[in-house]
Motif scaffolding. Structure first.
Motif, mmCIF file in Angstrom:
data_model
loop_
_atom_site.group_PDB
_atom_site.id
_atom_site.type_symbol
_atom_site.label_atom_id
_atom_site.label_comp_id
_atom_site.label_asym_id
_atom_site.label_seq_id
_atom_site.Cartn_x
_atom_site.Cartn_y
_atom_site.Cartn_z
ATOM 1 N N ALA A 58 -7.319 7.352 3.984
ATOM 2 C CA ALA A 58 -6.865 7.762 5.318
ATOM 3 C C ALA A 58 -5.345 7.662 5.428
ATOM 4 O O ALA A 58 -4.694 8.534 6.014
ATOM 5 C CB ALA A 58 -7.528 6.901 6.390
ATOM 6 N N THR A 59 -4.772 6.618 4.832
ATOM 7 C CA THR A 59 -3.313 6.469 4.892
ATOM 8 C C THR A 59 -2.637 7.593 4.107
ATOM 9 O O THR A 59 -1.673 8.204 4.573
ATOM 10 C CB THR A 59 -2.880 5.095 4.334
ATOM 11 O OG1 THR A 59 -3.671 4.081 4.951
ATOM 12 C CG2 THR A 59 -1.423 4.822 4.610
ATOM 13 N N MET A 60 -3.177 7.896 2.930
ATOM 14 C CA MET A 60 -2.610 9.003 2.141
ATOM 15 C C MET A 60 -2.665 10.298 2.946
ATOM 16 O O MET A 60 -1.687 11.047 3.013
ATOM 17 C CB MET A 60 -3.405 9.196 0.852
ATOM 18 C CG MET A 60 -3.121 8.137 -0.180
ATOM 19 S SD MET A 60 -4.228 8.386 -1.585
ATOM 20 C CE MET A 60 -3.384 7.393 -2.813
ATOM 21 N N ILE A 112 0.848 -1.199 0.000
ATOM 22 C CA ILE A 112 0.000 0.000 0.000
ATOM 23 C C ILE A 112 0.887 1.254 0.000
ATOM 24 O O ILE A 112 0.651 2.204 -0.750
ATOM 25 C CB ILE A 112 -0.964 -0.014 1.204
ATOM 26 C CG1 ILE A 112 -1.957 -1.175 1.045
ATOM 27 C CG2 ILE A 112 -1.695 1.326 1.354
ATOM 28 C CD1 ILE A 112 -2.800 -1.478 2.269
ATOM 29 N N HIS A 113 1.947 1.217 0.818
ATOM 30 C CA HIS A 113 2.861 2.368 0.828
ATOM 31 C C HIS A 113 3.509 2.571 -0.534
ATOM 32 O O HIS A 113 3.687 3.698 -0.982
ATOM 33 C CB HIS A 113 3.927 2.198 1.913
ATOM 34 C CG HIS A 113 3.377 2.462 3.283
ATOM 35 N ND1 HIS A 113 3.440 1.559 4.315
ATOM 36 C CD2 HIS A 113 2.711 3.531 3.774
ATOM 37 C CE1 HIS A 113 2.841 2.064 5.379
ATOM 38 N NE2 HIS A 113 2.386 3.257 5.076
ATOM 39 N N ARG A 114 3.846 1.479 -1.192
ATOM 40 C CA ARG A 114 4.452 1.592 -2.518
ATOM 41 C C ARG A 114 3.473 2.276 -3.486
ATOM 42 O O ARG A 114 3.851 3.154 -4.248
ATOM 43 C CB ARG A 114 4.831 0.198 -3.032
ATOM 44 C CG ARG A 114 6.035 0.224 -3.930
ATOM 45 C CD ARG A 114 6.462 -1.177 -4.329
ATOM 46 N NE ARG A 114 6.776 -2.031 -3.204
ATOM 47 C CZ ARG A 114 6.644 -3.372 -3.205
ATOM 48 N NH1 ARG A 114 6.205 -3.990 -4.283
ATOM 49 N NH2 ARG A 114 6.967 -4.088 -2.154
ATOM 50 N N GLY A 137 -1.508 2.492 10.640
ATOM 51 C CA GLY A 137 -1.588 3.616 11.579
ATOM 52 C C GLY A 137 -2.842 4.455 11.380
ATOM 53 O O GLY A 137 -2.871 5.631 11.717
ATOM 54 N N VAL A 138 -3.906 3.859 10.827
ATOM 55 C CA VAL A 138 -5.167 4.607 10.713
ATOM 56 C C VAL A 138 -6.170 4.018 11.706
ATOM 57 O O VAL A 138 -6.042 2.865 12.125
ATOM 58 C CB VAL A 138 -5.749 4.592 9.266
ATOM 59 C CG1 VAL A 138 -4.772 5.239 8.301
ATOM 60 C CG2 VAL A 138 -6.102 3.192 8.802
ATOM 61 N N ASP A 139 -7.154 4.822 12.073
ATOM 62 C CA ASP A 139 -8.095 4.433 13.116
ATOM 63 C C ASP A 139 -9.013 3.311 12.621
ATOM 64 O O ASP A 139 -9.767 3.507 11.668
ATOM 65 C CB ASP A 139 -8.927 5.665 13.491
ATOM 66 C CG ASP A 139 -9.724 5.447 14.755
ATOM 67 O OD1 ASP A 139 -9.855 4.281 15.199
ATOM 68 O OD2 ASP A 139 -10.211 6.453 15.310
#
Ligand code: ASP
Ligand code: MG
Length: 244
Positions: free
Chosen positions: A123-125, A17-19, A75-77
Motif C-alpha cells: 500500500a505504501t509503494m 520502510i521508505h528506504r 499514510g496508509v489506511d
C-alpha cells in the motif's frame, strides 16, 4: 527479473520502510518481485502473545498499537489490516479458552506478521507512485509439507509459482516465511525463513538475481541477536576472502 528480500529490521519503522522502497525503485527496470518479513520484532511478539494466551492471558495491545501506528505514519489506511488484527485476536482468545497451543496453531499465529507487512508495504509503494499488490506466498503456489515450524517446500511447486506470479504486472510484494500445506493449514519455513522464500521464488521464476537486504553495511562478526558484543566490519577481512 530479480527478487529483492527485506528483513524485519529493515522494515521496523517508517523511515526504514521508505528506504527499502527507494531501493526497489532504483531496480524497477529489472522487474523486481519483493519478499518481506514481518515488521521489526513482530514474530517474537506474536510467539510471546501465543504463549501468554496459552497461560490464559490475551494481550496483543503492543502488536496492535505498533502496526496501527506504522500504518498511520506511512499514510496508509489502517482499516486495511483491521480484519487481520481481529482474526488474530479471536485466535488468541481460542488458545486461551482451550488452553492448547499446537505447532500448527503457532504457525497460524506467526503468519499474521508477514501478512500485515506485505499489505502495508504494497500500500505504501502504491501511494508513492509504484503500483504494487500484496500476495500471500501460499496464494501464489508456495506449498510445503506439514512439518509445522520448519516446513519444507514441496518438490513440484515451481511451475505453479511461475504460472501464478506475474512480475510484469503490478509489483508483487510477497510474504516471506509462511506457506500452506496441501490441507490448507498455514505453515512456516523456520525462523528467518524469508530468505528461503526469496530463493524458492527466485528459482521458480528463473530470476537473474536474488538480493537479500539487511540494514547493516558490511558484515557482523557474529549474529547480533545471539552475541550482544557483535561488531560491524565495513569490509570483509582479507582472511575471509578465498584466494583466487
Ligand atoms: N519473521 C520471521 C522471523 O522473524 C521470518 C524472517 O524474518 O525471515 O523469523
Ligand atoms: Mg528476520
Amino acid at each position: 527479473m530479480i527478487v529483492m528480500k527485506f528483513g524485519g529490521s529493515s522494515l521496523a519503522n517508517p523511515e526504514k520502510i521508505h528506504r527499502c522502497i527507494e531501493i526497489v525503485r532504483r531496480e524497477i527496470a529489472r522487474t523486481p518481485v519483493v519478499v518481506v518479513s514481518a515488521h521489526g520484532r513482530t514474530t517474537d511478539s506474536l510467539i510471546s502473545a501465543a504463549r501468554k494466551a496459552h497461560e490464559g492471558r490475551v494481550d496483543m495491545e503492543e502488536i496492535e498499537r505498533y502496526h496501527f501506528e506504522l500504518a498511520d505514519s506511512l499514510g496508509v489506511d489502517r482499516r486495511m489490516i483491521e480484519p487481520l488484527v481481529f482474526k488474530l485476536q479471536s485466535m488468541l482468545h481460542g488458545i486461551s479458552l482451550l488452553k492448547e497451543l499446537t505447532p500448527r496453531t503457532l504457525d497460524h499465529v506467526m503468519s499474521f506478521g508477514e501478512r500485515m507487512s506485505a499489505l502495508m508495504v504494497a500500500a505504501t509503494m502504491s501511494s508513492e507512485g509504484m503500483p504494487a499488490v500484496a500476495h500471500c506466498a501460499y496464494d501464489i503456489g508456495l506449498l510445503t509439507d506439514s512439518n509445522f515450524g520448519q516446513a519444507n517446500p514441496l518438490a513440484d511447486i515451481e511451475a505453479e509459482i511461475s504460472r501464478r506470479l506475474n512480475p510484469a504486472g503490478l509489483l508483487p510484494v510477497v510474504t516471506g516465511f509462511i506457506a500452506k500445506d496441501r490441507r490448507d493449514n498455514i505453515t512456516t519455513l523456520g525462523r528467518n525463513g524469508s530468505n528461503f522464500t526469496a530463493s524458492v521464488i527466485g528459482a521458480a521464476l528463473g530470476a537473474e538475481e536474488v538480493q537479500i537486504w539487511t540494514d547493516v553495511d558490511g558484515i557482523m562478526t557474529a549474529d547480533p541477536s545471539i552475541e550482544p558484543g557483535a561488531k560491524n566490519l565495513p569490509t570483509a577481512p582479507r582472511s575471509c576472502i578465498p584466494a583466487p
